[in-house]
Design an enzyme around this catalytic site. Structure first.
Site, PDB file in Angstrom:
ATOM      1  N   ASN A  69       1.071  -1.170   0.220  1.00 35.25           N
ATOM      2  CA  ASN A  69       0.404  -0.122   0.058  1.00 35.25           C
ATOM      3  C   ASN A  69       0.373   0.847   0.218  1.00 35.25           C
ATOM      4  O   ASN A  69       2.058   1.554   0.316  1.00 35.25           O
ATOM      5  CB  ASN A  69      -0.800  -0.124   0.931  1.00 35.25           C
ATOM      6  CG  ASN A  69      -0.172   0.702   1.871  1.00 35.25           C
ATOM      7  OD1 ASN A  69      -0.626   2.198   2.018  1.00 35.25           O
ATOM      8  ND2 ASN A  69       0.044   0.027   3.267  1.00 35.25           N
ATOM      9  N   CYS A 130       4.755   5.749   8.971  1.00 35.70           N
ATOM     10  CA  CYS A 130       4.506   4.917   8.021  1.00 35.70           C
ATOM     11  C   CYS A 130       5.334   5.265   7.087  1.00 35.70           C
ATOM     12  O   CYS A 130       6.174   6.337   7.139  1.00 35.70           O
ATOM     13  CB  CYS A 130       3.861   6.020   7.610  1.00 35.70           C
ATOM     14  SG  CYS A 130       2.584   6.035   6.686  1.00 35.70           S
ATOM     15  N   GLY A 244       1.164  -7.490  12.480  1.00 37.62           N
ATOM     16  CA  GLY A 244       1.822  -8.137  10.987  1.00 37.62           C
ATOM     17  C   GLY A 244       1.388  -9.565  11.110  1.00 37.62           C
ATOM     18  O   GLY A 244       2.090 -10.510  11.260  1.00 37.62           O
ATOM     19  N   GLY A 245       0.487  -9.405   9.672  1.00 41.68           N
ATOM     20  CA  GLY A 245       0.647 -10.385   8.709  1.00 41.68           C
ATOM     21  C   GLY A 245      -0.592 -11.300   9.836  1.00 41.68           C
ATOM     22  O   GLY A 245      -0.542 -12.727   9.507  1.00 41.68           O
ATOM     23  N   THR A 267      -4.938  -6.086   7.452  1.00 42.10           N
ATOM     24  CA  THR A 267      -4.583  -6.975   6.352  1.00 42.10           C
ATOM     25  C   THR A 267      -6.232  -7.787   6.369  1.00 42.10           C
ATOM     26  O   THR A 267      -6.850  -8.209   5.379  1.00 42.10           O
ATOM     27  CB  THR A 267      -3.854  -7.381   5.355  1.00 42.10           C
ATOM     28  OG1 THR A 267      -2.827  -6.649   5.378  1.00 42.10           O
ATOM     29  CG2 THR A 267      -4.033  -7.368   4.133  1.00 42.10           C
TER      30      THR A 267
HETATM   31  C1  FMN Z   1      -4.152  -0.258   3.350  1.00 46.93           C
HETATM   32  C2  FMN Z   1      -3.082   0.103   4.643  1.00 46.93           C
HETATM   33  C3  FMN Z   1      -3.472   1.570   5.404  1.00 46.93           C
HETATM   34  C4  FMN Z   1      -2.559   1.121   6.684  1.00 46.93           C
HETATM   35  N1  FMN Z   1      -3.049   2.613   7.567  1.00 46.93           N
HETATM   36  C5  FMN Z   1      -2.741   3.047   8.489  1.00 46.93           C
HETATM   37  C6  FMN Z   1      -2.551   3.849   9.131  1.00 46.93           C
HETATM   38  O1  FMN Z   1      -2.913   4.885   8.640  1.00 46.93           O
HETATM   39  N2  FMN Z   1      -1.473   4.445  10.252  1.00 46.93           N
HETATM   40  C7  FMN Z   1      -0.825   2.366  10.548  1.00 46.93           C
HETATM   41  O2  FMN Z   1      -0.213   2.854  11.484  1.00 46.93           O
HETATM   42  N3  FMN Z   1      -0.448   1.400  10.070  1.00 46.93           N
HETATM   43  C8  FMN Z   1      -1.089   1.779   8.888  1.00 46.93           C
HETATM   44  N4  FMN Z   1      -0.855   0.219   8.402  1.00 46.93           N
HETATM   45  C9  FMN Z   1      -0.155  -0.138   8.709  1.00 46.93           C
HETATM   46  C10 FMN Z   1      -1.108  -0.563   9.608  1.00 46.93           C
HETATM   47  O3  FMN Z   1      -1.482  -0.871  10.588  1.00 46.93           O
HETATM   48  C11 FMN Z   1       0.036  -2.913  10.242  1.00 46.93           C
HETATM   49  O4  FMN Z   1       0.220  -2.457  10.701  1.00 46.93           O
HETATM   50  C12 FMN Z   1       0.387  -3.706   8.840  1.00 46.93           C
HETATM   51  O5  FMN Z   1      -0.421  -3.709   7.939  1.00 46.93           O
HETATM   52  C13 FMN Z   1       0.704  -4.848   9.001  1.00 46.93           C
HETATM   53  O6  FMN Z   1      -0.248  -5.582   9.687  1.00 46.93           O
HETATM   54  P1  FMN Z   1      -1.105  -6.619   9.272  1.00 46.93           P
HETATM   55  O7  FMN Z   1      -0.475  -7.121   8.057  1.00 46.93           O
HETATM   56  O8  FMN Z   1      -2.393  -7.451  10.034  1.00 46.93           O
HETATM   57  O9  FMN Z   1      -1.820  -5.839   7.749  1.00 46.93           O
HETATM   58  C14 FMN Z   1      -1.691  -0.147   7.129  1.00 46.93           C
HETATM   59  C15 FMN Z   1      -1.789  -0.815   6.691  1.00 46.93           C
HETATM   60  C16 FMN Z   1      -2.862  -1.364   5.553  1.00 46.93           C
HETATM   61  C17 FMN Z   1      -2.428  -2.600   4.994  1.00 46.93           C
END
Ligand code: FMN
Length: 283
Positions: A69, A130, A244-245, A267
């Protein structure tokens, strides 16, 4: 945890399963799909002082085992968030954790002062990580002295709020940054944000994203997140929130076994919004 409840700083969460910042927007958008009241917390989309349009061009691209993303922290800004979105979340009975952008220092201090005036800011998560913005974000989170400054200012200005520092995995030693966050007063550490990646269109040979790089999330990054959580848990005394994941109940168990006090789902919400509730039922 006591009686299923989790204490971090001065905040009590009804359970250790949160929605991660971003994929669920402000949380409200998922109201028809998830019983939001049942969750430990909803971490909101990261809020900046002023509204942000986010990045131009492609923003999302699926990979074989994850998602790239380049959203670029699109958000409604502090004024609209605190006057409209946060009250709506509170009315729904949700425990919000407000994710705050770590922009330039002056803007950040203004954002903290804004947040300090508002009711309902019981807990915040500092987005020190970020990868998709030029100002603040990962540039802050990879510099130890900046991490110390941003965390300590949040503790000074938000006084009674619980402060989580969300760290980037795009560093050599994430545990070192967790220790600095703890020294600066963080009540907990969240790990991890997305991993820096990119994609190239095989036909044109051009990078898919306007900013070239993007953040990788989803199943592909779970081993990295698990490693980060394990290393941080060995290094600090404050609670660690693992993200994460995570895409299954089994995956969440691995994070708790690594020492995480809570987990966040990001995600996986796009294709399995029932997962957080299944994890809660499995506890
Ligand atoms: C589309 C999208 C938008 C995200 N926006 C933010 C955000 O605004 N702030 C933040 O701290 N993390 C953001 N993240 C990161 C997620 O909070 C998370 O740390 C990261 O995706 C890993 O977790 P996951 O694999 O379960 O998605 C975003 C992730 C995705 C996929």
């Amino acid at each position: 945890m006591s009686g299923g409840k989790l204490h971090i700083g001065s905040t009590i969460f009804k359970n250790p399963v949160f929605l991660a910042s971003g994929p669920a927007g402000y949380g409200i958008e998922y109201g028809d799909l998830i019983n939001l009241e049942k969750l430990g917390a909803v971490v909101t989309k990261t809020i900046s002082l002023m509204p942000k349009e986010g990045n131009p061009g492609a923003r999302l691209k699926e990979t074989e085992s994850g998602l790239l993303n380049s959203v670029g922290l699109e958000n409604v800004g502090a004024r609209t968030f605190f006057s409209e979105k946060l009250p709506e979340l509170l009315d729904l009975g949700v425990k919000p954790v407000v994710s705050l952008a770590c922009e330039g220092r002056e803007k950040y201090l203004n954002l903290l002062e804004f947040a300090a005036e508002e009711d309902g800011v019981d807990a915040v998560e500092l987005n020190l990580s970020c990868p998709n913005v030029d100002e603040g974000g990962m540039a802050v989170g990879t510099d130890p002295e900046s991490v110390r400054w941003y965390v300590s200012k949040a503790k000074d200005i938000l006084e009674s709020s619980t402060v989580l520092a969300k760290l980037t995995p795009n560093v050599g030693n994430i545990a070192e940054l967790a220790v600095i966050s703890q020294e600066a007063g963080a009540d907990g550490v969240t790990a991890i944000n997305t991993i820096l990646g990119m994609d190239i269109d095989p036909v044109t040979g051009e990078p898919v994203f306007d900013r070239i790089t993007a953040g990788l999330s989803g199943p592909a990054i779970m081993p990295v997140a698990l490693r980060a959580v394990w290393q941080i848990v060995q290094a600090v005394d404050i609670p660690v929130v693992g993200v994460g994941g995570i895409s299954s109940v089994k995956g969440s168990r691995k994070f708790f076994a690594a020492g995480a006090s809570a987990v966040q789902i990001g995600t996986a919400l796009f294709y399995d919004p029932g997962l957080p509730e299944r994890i809660i039922d499995s506890l």
